[in-house]
Design an enzyme around this catalytic site. Structure first.
Site, PDB file in Angstrom:
ATOM      1  N   GLU B  60       2.911  12.231   7.900  1.00  0.00           N
ATOM      2  CA  GLU B  60       3.706  11.946   6.691  1.00  0.00           C
ATOM      3  C   GLU B  60       4.490  13.157   6.192  1.00  0.00           C
ATOM      4  O   GLU B  60       5.619  13.026   5.722  1.00  0.00           O
ATOM      5  CB  GLU B  60       2.815  11.402   5.570  1.00  0.00           C
ATOM      6  CG  GLU B  60       2.433   9.939   5.726  1.00  0.00           C
ATOM      7  CD  GLU B  60       1.348   9.716   6.773  1.00  0.00           C
ATOM      8  OE1 GLU B  60       0.731  10.705   7.219  1.00  0.00           O
ATOM      9  OE2 GLU B  60       1.122   8.551   7.144  1.00  0.00           O
ATOM     10  N   ASP B  85       0.010   4.539  -0.173  1.00  0.00           N
ATOM     11  CA  ASP B  85      -1.201   5.352  -0.326  1.00  0.00           C
ATOM     12  C   ASP B  85      -1.097   6.638   0.498  1.00  0.00           C
ATOM     13  O   ASP B  85      -1.603   7.680   0.101  1.00  0.00           O
ATOM     14  CB  ASP B  85      -2.437   4.586   0.172  1.00  0.00           C
ATOM     15  CG  ASP B  85      -2.555   3.199  -0.422  1.00  0.00           C
ATOM     16  OD1 ASP B  85      -3.550   2.946  -1.114  1.00  0.00           O
ATOM     17  OD2 ASP B  85      -1.656   2.363  -0.180  1.00  0.00           O
ATOM     18  N   PHE B  86      -0.453   6.521   1.657  1.00  0.00           N
ATOM     19  CA  PHE B  86      -0.432   7.642   2.603  1.00  0.00           C
ATOM     20  C   PHE B  86       0.534   8.750   2.201  1.00  0.00           C
ATOM     21  O   PHE B  86       0.588   9.799   2.835  1.00  0.00           O
ATOM     22  CB  PHE B  86      -0.091   7.159   4.021  1.00  0.00           C
ATOM     23  CG  PHE B  86      -0.965   6.039   4.520  1.00  0.00           C
ATOM     24  CD1 PHE B  86      -2.218   5.791   3.955  1.00  0.00           C
ATOM     25  CD2 PHE B  86      -0.540   5.215   5.554  1.00  0.00           C
ATOM     26  CE1 PHE B  86      -3.023   4.748   4.408  1.00  0.00           C
ATOM     27  CE2 PHE B  86      -1.331   4.178   6.021  1.00  0.00           C
ATOM     28  CZ  PHE B  86      -2.579   3.945   5.450  1.00  0.00           C
ATOM     29  N   ILE B  87       1.289   8.520   1.146  1.00  0.00           N
ATOM     30  CA  ILE B  87       2.242   9.542   0.720  1.00  0.00           C
ATOM     31  C   ILE B  87       1.525  10.816   0.288  1.00  0.00           C
ATOM     32  O   ILE B  87       2.103  11.892   0.285  1.00  0.00           O
ATOM     33  CB  ILE B  87       3.174   9.019  -0.398  1.00  0.00           C
ATOM     34  CG1 ILE B  87       4.471   9.846  -0.436  1.00  0.00           C
ATOM     35  CG2 ILE B  87       2.462   8.994  -1.753  1.00  0.00           C
ATOM     36  CD1 ILE B  87       5.538   9.251  -1.306  1.00  0.00           C
ATOM     37  N   HIS B 129      -5.188   0.854   0.771  1.00  0.00           N
ATOM     38  CA  HIS B 129      -4.018   0.009   1.010  1.00  0.00           C
ATOM     39  C   HIS B 129      -3.655  -0.780  -0.248  1.00  0.00           C
ATOM     40  O   HIS B 129      -3.098  -1.854  -0.161  1.00  0.00           O
ATOM     41  CB  HIS B 129      -4.273  -0.962   2.176  1.00  0.00           C
ATOM     42  CG  HIS B 129      -4.500  -0.276   3.492  1.00  0.00           C
ATOM     43  ND1 HIS B 129      -5.671   0.354   3.795  1.00  0.00           N
ATOM     44  CD2 HIS B 129      -3.696  -0.104   4.564  1.00  0.00           C
ATOM     45  CE1 HIS B 129      -5.587   0.872   5.023  1.00  0.00           C
ATOM     46  NE2 HIS B 129      -4.398   0.611   5.503  1.00  0.00           N
TER      47      HIS B 129
END
Lengths: 353, 328
Positions: B60, B85-87, B129
């Site tokens: 990311e 969420d993965f940011i 998620h």
């Protein structure tokens, strides 16, 4: 000039060629750039001591001048660099004026950041200098993005040279960037300035490989660990890495083994002596890249001793004049602190199909 | 006009902008060959090629950083986070690199980046998620934060975000992706929805409900029930969270004198807290009751249905809060 290069590839012939291509003027330019680097640092440290410079830290590259000169000379105007905190002279060698760099140091209105950030956190894309930040390692993905844009524009002859210390190679983001650059064979050259200490942390606490060039094998790219105090060695390997990048062969790592003679910054100059063995400092001081190169030039009859003043007085004057210029330049107006947070323009309004 | 889902509206907007302007490109995990985890970029690789549709490694920070470097060079990257969420893995690149770029370039460099991806709960996505945490970025100068509730807005705001010269975080609520449909104008209309402009979705007299994302639909549902009880709610869809359109909020408040703010993220320190503070500062004289908030409990979004329902805001909670507020 003695070399202690590890991880040598069969690039010997190519290297020889790069060295042989240097003209007398090129040799002098390398010498001049090393002195300009040294004087840049010494002048600022002196101004700080005399309180003519009151704010900010100075991250001197004293002892690492061969990297500043040797990596910058092979660059073309259309190449880009992604420098870090100990590369201030390289900003200038890539085309930014000494005056604007000094204005940045003093936080003046006409500095590239208009006084908003200090030291090396600046850039100038028109000169091919990508803006750096304090988060070491974070510059590598950005360098990848610049390289990708060059690819989209079909500018196959432009390269991006990214600089990092050996310490920042421990950053996860470093890995993300290098991996991506390798996967896509981006025209990236990574210069690792391995000056033995990440602030106060010695290399044996930073990585378990023999050196950081060894990290290259993890990306499937070449890596050379070279004598970073030998300006010709640095010049040759940078040239070699650039040639690879321009040929579409992708990124490579050139690790320049060197030594940070001073502290991490001026505030820890004294303490820096405490976390390093005295004999180590003394040993490295004998490797000072400037006298080493001067000796080489005289011994090989490229120059007479009288032609190589230490330092060249014109360079001394150039640095001092730029510093004085910055001291006399106007301060930024307070309200400008709120400018440039957003691009307030309308963005794209008209589209050409 | 073509009927499209919320998701298709987003896809259509990116597609059209890429057709129109060669400087627009997309990058992210699994967005090329697969067309994205939710198929937002389905078919892009074939149409635009691998230089403009980049299947990146799971990185990311690399995705955002590459977007930053390319934007500095005049490109308009649209970066996908497979889930918003993965940011967090690219957080530094967003807040320290992208957000600050114009500032530290002395106003010489623009950062026309869109970072987009699915966010929000109500689908059993569990801890990683279902999050939004838009307040992380709401707090950072230099960024813009968008969260549409309707397909037309998803389309129009995405176009505006791509054309904006600043980094935009574009939250696509996954609960809306296929549930919400709208009439999308054809590309010849060049329809855009300007950033920073709220929309009044339902006029009303007694209470102003301020919401964004999926909560707009919850609020409209609640307003319908409340109307049957004689409580008339004006529902404002912020559409853009940053910059905040407080003018529309305060304008509505001048009529209703009561404010209820609904947001899906944890209550403490959320966007709604700032809206409440701004109402208190600029609209104190307009208020006939306390500024109230309905938001998620200060927890994570859990997996099991009863747990998720307990944590996230519900239509019932909005109705309950509105009834309480109406009694003032």
């Amino acid at each position: 000039m003695a070399t202690r290069t590890k991880n040598r590839t069969n690039s010997q012939t190519a290297e020889q060629r790069y060295r042989d291509h240097l003209t007398k003027a090129d040799h002098y330019e390398l010498y001049r750039r090393m002195w300009l680097s040294r004087l840049f640092d010494e002048t600022l440290l002196d101004f700080k001591k005399k309180a003519r410079l009151k704010r900010g830290n100075l991250y001197a590259s004293i002892g690492q001048e061969a990297i500043n000169a040797g990596t910058s000379l092979p660059l073309k105007p259309h190449d880009y660099i992604s420098p870090i905190h100990r590369d201030m002279p390289i900003f200038h060698f890539k085309g930014m004026s000494l005056e604007s760099i000094m204005c940045q140091v003093w936080g003046k209105a006409e500095a590239p950041t208009r006084g908003k950030d200090s030291w090396s956190h600046m850039g100038d894309l028109s000169a091919g200098v990508i803006h750096s930040t304090s988060m070491l390692g974070s510059t590598i993905p950005v360098a990848c993005g610049v390289a990708w844009a060059l690819r989209l524009d079909g500018k196959t002859d432009s390269c991006v040279v990214a600089y990092t210390g050996e310490g920042a190679t421990a950053q996860g983001v470093f890995h993300e960037g290098m991996n991506f650059a390798a996967v896509h064979k981006l025209p990236l050259v990574l210069i690792v300035e391995n000056n033995q200490y990440a602030y106060s942390t010695p290399t044996h606490l930073g990585y378990a490989t023999e050196n950081t060039a060894a990290r290259a094998s993890g990306y499937g790219i070449p890596g050379w660990s070279i004598d970073g105090n030998d300006v010709l060695e640095v010049y040759e390997h940078t040239s070699l890495a650039l040639a690879r990048a321009r040929a579409g062969d992708g990124p490579s790592i050139v690790e320049c083994m060197t030594y940070r003679v001073r502290g991490h910054a001026d505030h820890d100059d004294t303490r820096a002596m405490g976390y390093r063995p005295v004999e180590e400092i003394e040993r490295w001081q004998k490797e000072d890249p400037i006298p080493r190169y001067r000796e080489y030039l005289i011994k090989n009859k490229i120059f007479k001793a009288s032609e190589l003043p230490s330092p060249p007085p014109d360079v001394q004057k150039q640095v001092l004049d730029a510093a004085e210029y910055a001291i006399n330049a106007p301060e930024p107006e307070a309200h400008t602190a709120m400018e440039d947070i957003y691009d307030e323009s309308a963005g794209v309004t008209k589209w050409s199909k | 006009m073509v009927e499209m889902t919320f998701l298709q509206g987003i896809r259509q907007a990116i597609w059209e902008e890429m057709q129109r302007d060669s400087s627009v490109f997309v990058l992210g995990e699994d967005i090329g060959r697969l067309g994205g985890a939710f198929l937002v970029t389905d078919g892009f690789l074939n149409e635009f090629g691998s230089d403009r549709v980049i299947d990146t490694p799971i990185s990311e920070a690399l995705i955002v950083g590459t977007a930053v470097g390319a934007a500095a060079m005049g490109k308009r990257p649209v970066a996908e986070m497979q889930f918003m969420d993965f940011i967090s893995c690219g957080f530094d690149q967003v807040v320290n690199v992208a957000a600050t770029f114009r500032y530290r370039s002395g106003g010489t460099v623009s950062m026309p980046i869109v970072i987009r991806g699915p966010s929000g709960g109500y689908v059993g996505g569990s801890l990683y998620h279902s999050q939004q945490f838009e307040s992380w970025f709401f707090h950072v100068p230099g960024l813009k934060v968008v969260q549409p509730a309707f397909a037309e807005d998803a389309y129009g705001l995405m176009k505006a975000s791509i054309r904006d010269n600043n980094p935009v975080l574009f939250y696509e609520h996954k609960w809306l992706y296929r549930r919400i449909k709208g009439q999308i104008p054809g590309p010849d209309q060049d329809f855009i929805v300007r950033l920073g402009e709220a929309a009044i979705r339902r006029p009303g007299d007694h209470i102003t409900i301020v919401a964004y994302g999926a909560m707009v639909h919850f609020s409209l549902e609640a307003a319908e029930v409340l109307a049957g009880e004689g409580i008339s709610c004006e529902v404002i869809d912020l559409r853009t969270v940053k910059p905040l359109d407080m003018e529309t909020v305060l304008g509505s408040l001048a009529k209703t004198n009561k404010a209820l703010i609904v947001y899906e993220s944890p209550k403490t320190g959320g966007v709604g807290a700032e809206i409440a503070a701004q109402i208190a500062e600029a609209g104190f004289d307009l208020l006939d009751g306390p500024v109230m908030r309905v938001a998620a409990r200060d927890s994570f979004v859990p997996f099991a249905e009863p747990l998720e329902k307990y944590v996230l805001p519900s239509v019932e909670e909005i109705i309950e809060a509105a009834r309480t507020l109406h009694r003032y």
